[in-house]
Write a protein that holds these residues in place. Structure first.
Motif, PDB file in Angstrom:
ATOM      1  N   ALA A  50      16.836   8.375   5.855  1.00  0.00           N
ATOM      2  CA  ALA A  50      16.305   9.466   5.027  1.00  0.00           C
ATOM      3  C   ALA A  50      15.008   9.024   4.345  1.00  0.00           C
ATOM      4  N   ASP A  51      14.296   9.994   3.810  1.00  0.00           N
ATOM      5  CA  ASP A  51      13.057   9.712   3.098  1.00  0.00           C
ATOM      6  C   ASP A  51      13.330   8.931   1.821  1.00  0.00           C
ATOM      7  N   LEU A  52      12.294   8.233   1.358  1.00  0.00           N
ATOM      8  CA  LEU A  52      12.378   7.448   0.133  1.00  0.00           C
ATOM      9  C   LEU A  52      11.448   8.041  -0.919  1.00  0.00           C
ATOM     10  N   LYS A  53      11.932   8.104  -2.136  1.00  0.00           N
ATOM     11  CA  LYS A  53      11.121   8.560  -3.260  1.00  0.00           C
ATOM     12  C   LYS A  53      10.526   7.324  -3.933  1.00  0.00           C
ATOM     13  N   LEU A  54       9.223   7.332  -4.106  1.00  0.00           N
ATOM     14  CA  LEU A  54       8.507   6.196  -4.688  1.00  0.00           C
ATOM     15  C   LEU A  54       8.291   6.410  -6.178  1.00  0.00           C
ATOM     16  N   GLU A  55       8.545   5.358  -6.947  1.00  0.00           N
ATOM     17  CA  GLU A  55       8.179   5.336  -8.364  1.00  0.00           C
ATOM     18  C   GLU A  55       7.316   4.094  -8.587  1.00  0.00           C
ATOM     19  N   ILE A  56       6.108   4.315  -9.041  1.00  0.00           N
ATOM     20  CA  ILE A  56       5.175   3.217  -9.290  1.00  0.00           C
ATOM     21  C   ILE A  56       5.221   2.865 -10.765  1.00  0.00           C
ATOM     22  N   ILE A  57       5.413   1.585 -11.059  1.00  0.00           N
ATOM     23  CA  ILE A  57       5.425   1.121 -12.443  1.00  0.00           C
ATOM     24  C   ILE A  57       4.156   0.345 -12.757  1.00  0.00           C
ATOM     25  N   GLU A  58       3.718  -0.464 -11.799  1.00  0.00           N
ATOM     26  CA  GLU A  58       2.506  -1.264 -12.018  1.00  0.00           C
ATOM     27  C   GLU A  58       1.748  -1.386 -10.708  1.00  0.00           C
ATOM     28  N   GLN A  59       0.406  -1.232 -10.800  1.00  0.00           N
ATOM     29  CA  GLN A  59      -0.447  -1.363  -9.626  1.00  0.00           C
ATOM     30  C   GLN A  59      -1.523  -2.409  -9.878  1.00  0.00           C
ATOM     31  N   THR A  60      -2.046  -2.943  -8.780  1.00  0.00           N
ATOM     32  CA  THR A  60      -3.158  -3.887  -8.865  1.00  0.00           C
ATOM     33  C   THR A  60      -4.460  -3.094  -9.007  1.00  0.00           C
ATOM     34  N   LYS A  97       0.828  -1.198   0.000  1.00  0.00           N
ATOM     35  CA  LYS A  97       0.000   0.000   0.000  1.00  0.00           C
ATOM     36  C   LYS A  97       0.869   1.258   0.000  1.00  0.00           C
ATOM     37  N   ILE A  98       0.432   2.258  -0.735  1.00  0.00           N
ATOM     38  CA  ILE A  98       1.168   3.519  -0.813  1.00  0.00           C
ATOM     39  C   ILE A  98       1.291   4.149   0.571  1.00  0.00           C
ATOM     40  N   SER A  99       0.250   4.067   1.375  1.00  0.00           N
ATOM     41  CA  SER A  99       0.289   4.669   2.716  1.00  0.00           C
ATOM     42  C   SER A  99       1.369   4.037   3.595  1.00  0.00           C
ATOM     43  N   THR A 100       1.641   2.770   3.407  1.00  0.00           N
ATOM     44  CA  THR A 100       2.706   2.108   4.171  1.00  0.00           C
ATOM     45  C   THR A 100       4.051   2.751   3.858  1.00  0.00           C
ATOM     46  N   ILE A 101       4.293   2.999   2.591  1.00  0.00           N
ATOM     47  CA  ILE A 101       5.561   3.614   2.188  1.00  0.00           C
ATOM     48  C   ILE A 101       5.660   5.034   2.739  1.00  0.00           C
ATOM     49  N   GLN A 102       4.600   5.783   2.596  1.00  0.00           N
ATOM     50  CA  GLN A 102       4.632   7.181   3.022  1.00  0.00           C
ATOM     51  C   GLN A 102       4.738   7.336   4.532  1.00  0.00           C
ATOM     52  N   ASN A 103       4.139   6.432   5.279  1.00  0.00           N
ATOM     53  CA  ASN A 103       4.066   6.604   6.731  1.00  0.00           C
ATOM     54  C   ASN A 103       5.057   5.772   7.533  1.00  0.00           C
ATOM     55  N   LYS A 104       5.624   4.728   6.957  1.00  0.00           N
ATOM     56  CA  LYS A 104       6.400   3.794   7.770  1.00  0.00           C
ATOM     57  C   LYS A 104       7.827   3.529   7.293  1.00  0.00           C
TER      58      LYS A 104
END
Length: 89
Positions: free
Chosen positions: A17-27, A2-9
């Motif tokens: 340090a913070d992580l930058k997310l790149e989404i390639i494929e989603q369910t 889940k995106i919220s897991t990445i953003q919050n945890k």
């Protein structure tokens, strides 16, 4: 994943340090199935494969598992240069 897991945890396990997310494929439920996380400080690159972020210490990372990810990125036209598990810009 889940995106919220990445953003919050999640943060970089090396320097926190913070992580930058790149989404390639989603369910269809909008969970991330393929993507990547890049540390904003040290530029370490962590692929997300089948919804699981690969965030092991460098000495325990398996390049064969990640090789499949990099090959799929190349086929999709997402050129990334990775060296020693770090994003080269």
């Amino acid at each position: 994943m889940k995106i919220s897991t990445i953003q919050n945890k999640l943060c970089c396990p090396f320097d926190k340090a913070d992580l930058k997310l790149e989404i390639i494929e989603q369910t269809v439920e909008q969970d991330i199935s393929i993507g990547s996380l890049t540390c904003t400080a040290c530029k370490r690159f962590y692929p997300i494969i089948s919804g699981i972020p690969i965030m092991n210490p460098d000495e325990f990372r398996d390049s064969e598992i990640e090789k499949i990810y990099y090959e799929s990125l190349s086929r999709l036209g997402h050129p990334k240069q990775i060296e020693n598990f770090r994003l080269i810009e």
